[in-house]
Design a protein around this motif. Structure first.
Motif, PDB file in Angstrom:
ATOM      1  N   HIS A  16       0.810  -1.221   0.000  1.00  0.00           N
ATOM      2  CA  HIS A  16       0.000   0.000   0.000  1.00  0.00           C
ATOM      3  C   HIS A  16       0.846   1.275   0.000  1.00  0.00           C
ATOM      4  O   HIS A  16       0.316   2.369   0.100  1.00  0.00           O
ATOM      5  CB  HIS A  16      -0.963   0.000   1.195  1.00  0.00           C
ATOM      6  N   PHE A  17       2.173   1.113  -0.111  1.00  0.00           N
ATOM      7  CA  PHE A  17       3.053   2.278  -0.160  1.00  0.00           C
ATOM      8  C   PHE A  17       3.050   2.892  -1.559  1.00  0.00           C
ATOM      9  O   PHE A  17       2.812   4.085  -1.712  1.00  0.00           O
ATOM     10  CB  PHE A  17       4.483   1.886   0.249  1.00  0.00           C
ATOM     11  N   SER A  18       3.335   2.062  -2.578  1.00  0.00           N
ATOM     12  CA  SER A  18       3.318   2.561  -3.965  1.00  0.00           C
ATOM     13  C   SER A  18       3.451   1.392  -4.932  1.00  0.00           C
ATOM     14  O   SER A  18       3.929   0.318  -4.567  1.00  0.00           O
ATOM     15  CB  SER A  18       4.473   3.546  -4.217  1.00  0.00           C
ATOM     16  N   ALA A  19       3.055   1.644  -6.167  1.00  0.00           N
ATOM     17  CA  ALA A  19       3.211   0.628  -7.219  1.00  0.00           C
ATOM     18  C   ALA A  19       4.693   0.343  -7.447  1.00  0.00           C
ATOM     19  O   ALA A  19       5.093  -0.794  -7.682  1.00  0.00           O
ATOM     20  CB  ALA A  19       2.546   1.105  -8.506  1.00  0.00           C
ATOM     21  N   GLN A  20       5.512   1.379  -7.343  1.00  0.00           N
ATOM     22  CA  GLN A  20       6.953   1.212  -7.533  1.00  0.00           C
ATOM     23  C   GLN A  20       7.526   0.276  -6.476  1.00  0.00           C
ATOM     24  O   GLN A  20       8.320  -0.604  -6.787  1.00  0.00           O
ATOM     25  CB  GLN A  20       7.666   2.567  -7.473  1.00  0.00           C
ATOM     26  N   TRP A  21       7.095   0.461  -5.220  1.00  0.00           N
ATOM     27  CA  TRP A  21       7.574  -0.420  -4.151  1.00  0.00           C
ATOM     28  C   TRP A  21       7.120  -1.846  -4.391  1.00  0.00           C
ATOM     29  O   TRP A  21       7.872  -2.775  -4.123  1.00  0.00           O
ATOM     30  CB  TRP A  21       7.098   0.083  -2.793  1.00  0.00           C
ATOM     31  N   GLN A  22       5.915  -2.050  -4.884  1.00  0.00           N
ATOM     32  CA  GLN A  22       5.442  -3.409  -5.160  1.00  0.00           C
ATOM     33  C   GLN A  22       6.371  -4.086  -6.170  1.00  0.00           C
ATOM     34  O   GLN A  22       6.774  -5.234  -5.979  1.00  0.00           O
ATOM     35  CB  GLN A  22       4.012  -3.383  -5.713  1.00  0.00           C
ATOM     36  N   GLU A  23       6.697  -3.375  -7.227  1.00  0.00           N
ATOM     37  CA  GLU A  23       7.577  -3.927  -8.255  1.00  0.00           C
ATOM     38  C   GLU A  23       8.981  -4.171  -7.702  1.00  0.00           C
ATOM     39  O   GLU A  23       9.580  -5.223  -7.936  1.00  0.00           O
ATOM     40  CB  GLU A  23       7.637  -2.976  -9.447  1.00  0.00           C
ATOM     41  N   GLU A  24       9.517  -3.194  -6.971  1.00  0.00           N
ATOM     42  CA  GLU A  24      10.856  -3.347  -6.395  1.00  0.00           C
ATOM     43  C   GLU A  24      10.905  -4.509  -5.408  1.00  0.00           C
ATOM     44  O   GLU A  24      11.897  -5.244  -5.356  1.00  0.00           O
ATOM     45  CB  GLU A  24      11.285  -2.063  -5.680  1.00  0.00           C
ATOM     46  N   TYR A  25       9.834  -4.690  -4.645  1.00  0.00           N
ATOM     47  CA  TYR A  25       9.774  -5.787  -3.682  1.00  0.00           C
ATOM     48  C   TYR A  25       9.788  -7.140  -4.399  1.00  0.00           C
ATOM     49  O   TYR A  25      10.514  -8.054  -3.997  1.00  0.00           O
ATOM     50  CB  TYR A  25       8.526  -5.643  -2.801  1.00  0.00           C
TER      51      TYR A  25
END
Length: 74
Positions: A29-38
């Motif tokens: 729920h932080f950001s789409a970018q964080w989801q991808e990076e994770y």
């Protein structure tokens, strides 16, 4: 398909402190970018998606931010 909601860091911290969210919810729920990076972080480090690897990822991001601040890049 439901639209993903993202929240400011203050809201996420409150949700974690209340026990409503764990680390995986925080990342998602932080950001789409964080989801991808994770996802990339898990792939590159041979980690399963879950609470433990999400906590590691957040620590990793904190370390990146600290290093950038020391360099004057943040």
């Amino acid at each position: 398909m439901t639209r993903q909601e993202y929240y400011p860091e203050e809201v996420l911290v409150e949700k974690m402190q209340s026990g409503e969210y764990g680390w995986l919810d925080y990342v998602n729920h932080f950001s789409a970018q964080w989801q991808e990076e994770y996802l990339n972080y898990c792939r590159e480090n041979g980690r399963m998606i879950g609470e433990e690897s999400a906590a590691e990822f957040v620590r990793h991001k904190d370390e990146q931010l600290e290093a950038a601040m020391e360099r004057g890049d943040a």
